[in-house]
Motif scaffolding. Structure first.
Motif, PDB file in Angstrom:
ATOM      1  N   GLU A  39     -25.550 -19.719 -17.433  1.00  0.00           N
ATOM      2  CA  GLU A  39     -26.009 -18.771 -18.329  1.00  0.00           C
ATOM      3  C   GLU A  39     -27.002 -17.766 -17.414  1.00  0.00           C
ATOM      4  O   GLU A  39     -27.059 -16.452 -17.875  1.00  0.00           O
ATOM      5  N   LEU A  40     -27.709 -18.328 -16.580  1.00  0.00           N
ATOM      6  CA  LEU A  40     -28.594 -17.561 -15.687  1.00  0.00           C
ATOM      7  C   LEU A  40     -28.031 -17.078 -14.257  1.00  0.00           C
ATOM      8  O   LEU A  40     -28.596 -16.545 -13.725  1.00  0.00           O
ATOM      9  N   ILE A  41     -26.581 -17.268 -14.252  1.00  0.00           N
ATOM     10  CA  ILE A  41     -25.859 -17.086 -12.828  1.00  0.00           C
ATOM     11  C   ILE A  41     -26.155 -15.759 -12.455  1.00  0.00           C
ATOM     12  O   ILE A  41     -26.153 -15.443 -11.276  1.00  0.00           O
ATOM     13  N   ASN A  42     -25.810 -14.710 -13.209  1.00  0.00           N
ATOM     14  CA  ASN A  42     -26.231 -13.247 -12.808  1.00  0.00           C
ATOM     15  C   ASN A  42     -27.651 -12.436 -12.834  1.00  0.00           C
ATOM     16  O   ASN A  42     -27.813 -11.462 -12.784  1.00  0.00           O
ATOM     17  N   ASP A  43     -28.602 -13.389 -12.836  1.00  0.00           N
ATOM     18  CA  ASP A  43     -29.824 -13.000 -13.128  1.00  0.00           C
ATOM     19  C   ASP A  43     -30.526 -12.537 -11.882  1.00  0.00           C
ATOM     20  O   ASP A  43     -30.373 -12.948 -11.027  1.00  0.00           O
ATOM     21  N   CYS A  44     -31.201 -11.265 -11.974  1.00  0.00           N
ATOM     22  CA  CYS A  44     -31.658 -10.685 -10.817  1.00  0.00           C
ATOM     23  C   CYS A  44     -33.234 -10.130 -11.148  1.00  0.00           C
ATOM     24  O   CYS A  44     -33.613  -9.120 -10.480  1.00  0.00           O
ATOM     25  N   THR A  45     -33.793 -10.823 -12.005  1.00  0.00           N
ATOM     26  CA  THR A  45     -35.172 -10.313 -12.304  1.00  0.00           C
ATOM     27  C   THR A  45     -36.180 -11.485 -12.294  1.00  0.00           C
ATOM     28  O   THR A  45     -37.248 -11.324 -12.475  1.00  0.00           O
ATOM     29  N   GLY A  46     -35.682 -12.633 -11.405  1.00  0.00           N
ATOM     30  CA  GLY A  46     -36.646 -13.437 -11.033  1.00  0.00           C
ATOM     31  C   GLY A  46     -36.597 -14.678 -12.238  1.00  0.00           C
ATOM     32  O   GLY A  46     -37.673 -15.684 -12.031  1.00  0.00           O
ATOM     33  N   HIS A  47     -35.764 -14.526 -12.947  1.00  0.00           N
ATOM     34  CA  HIS A  47     -35.556 -15.775 -13.919  1.00  0.00           C
ATOM     35  C   HIS A  47     -33.992 -16.553 -13.944  1.00  0.00           C
ATOM     36  O   HIS A  47     -33.561 -16.604 -14.938  1.00  0.00           O
ATOM     37  N   ASP A  48     -34.191 -16.949 -12.719  1.00  0.00           N
ATOM     38  CA  ASP A  48     -32.919 -17.360 -12.385  1.00  0.00           C
ATOM     39  C   ASP A  48     -33.076 -19.270 -12.579  1.00  0.00           C
ATOM     40  O   ASP A  48     -34.090 -19.575 -12.980  1.00  0.00           O
ATOM     41  N   PHE A  49     -31.912 -20.019 -12.068  1.00  0.00           N
ATOM     42  CA  PHE A  49     -31.948 -21.244 -12.492  1.00  0.00           C
ATOM     43  C   PHE A  49     -33.071 -22.092 -11.713  1.00  0.00           C
ATOM     44  O   PHE A  49     -33.651 -22.913 -11.970  1.00  0.00           O
ATOM     45  N   MET A  50     -33.337 -21.594 -10.659  1.00  0.00           N
ATOM     46  CA  MET A  50     -34.466 -22.150  -9.611  1.00  0.00           C
ATOM     47  C   MET A  50     -35.884 -21.936 -10.222  1.00  0.00           C
ATOM     48  O   MET A  50     -36.693 -22.745 -10.144  1.00  0.00           O
TER      49      MET A  50
END
Ligand code: ADP
Ligand code: NI
Length: 212
Positions: free
Chosen positions: A13-24
């Motif tokens: 679900e978070l694979i495309n996140d580029c706002t700092g809310h990724d899986f890490m």
């Protein structure tokens, strides 16, 4: 509950996140929430871990269609055999956890939610917090600093998403988080991280003034 399945779903679900809310980010929040829970010796582990992993995937800054995301999550929770009462607890937490939704009125979260909220807020401060703030600022098209922008005193939910500089975000939100922590154990960690951010800001303005 098979945590690996939950991790796999959240990662996708978070694979495309580029706002700092990724899986890490989500994984750091889950690890911190677990640590806080152990120090406090209270709270339901399963609700804490699931809420931590799932806390950003129905949020409008991460997903375009929040209603669709909620429906998918309900389906997944059933598929993972999470009892209905726990599903309700998790939804109650992840729908009320965010900073922006607590600006008008503070929502009283159960202890599990308080722990996850503290863990999420700890990830917004300190060295990682500084990195995330500038990363988000780049994504949102916000300037690093510009003294034509003013620091807003009492933020509303609308103000919160309006344009301002990343440096002002420290004064509008990040430096305030220490006093907003729900638990004393988180407050202690927040103190050190806040001190580090203040040192960073001092250094930033020292360098800035040379250029004036
Ligand atoms: P919450 O989920 O608690 O409402 P957000 O998701 O809005 O909080 O913010 C999470 C992180 O994203 C912040 O801690 C910060 O690092 C970054 N962020 C959000 N808004 C801004 C902003 N205007 N400028 C810089 N960073 C921001
Ligand atoms: Ni988060």
């Amino acid at each position: 509950m098979e945590i690996k399945l939950v991790e796999k779903f959240v990662k996708e679900e978070l694979i495309n996140d580029c706002t700092g809310h990724d899986f890490m980010h989500v994984q750091r929040v889950a690890n911190m929430a677990f640590k806080l829970k152990n120090q406090l010796g209270t709270g339901d582990s399963e609700v804490i871990i699931l809420s931590a992993y799932l806390h950003d995937i129905i949020d409008d800054k991460v997903v375009k269609n929040t209603e669709k995301a909620k429906k998918l999550l309900i389906k997944k929770l059933k598929f993972w055999n999470i009892p209905t009462a726990k599903q309700d607890q998790i939804f109650d937490i992840i729908e009320h956890i965010s900073f922006s939704k607590n600006l008008k009125e503070k929502y009283t979260l159960p202890i599990e939610g308080q722990i996850v909220q503290d863990a999420d807020r700890l990830d917004a401060i300190g060295a990682i917090g500084i990195a995330r703030a500038f990363y988000y600022g780049g994504y949102a098209g916000n300037p690093i600093y510009d003294d034509n922008f003013i620091i807003r005193k009492n933020l509303t939910e609308d103000d919160y998403r309006n344009k301002n500089t990343v440096i002002n975000h420290f004064y509008e939100k990040l430096l305030k988080l220490e006093s907003l922590m729900n638990t004393d154990v988180a407050k202690l960690i927040a103190r050190r991280r806040t001190f580090f951010m203040k040192q960073f800001l001092d250094e930033f303005f020292k360098e800035w003034k040379v250029n004036e």
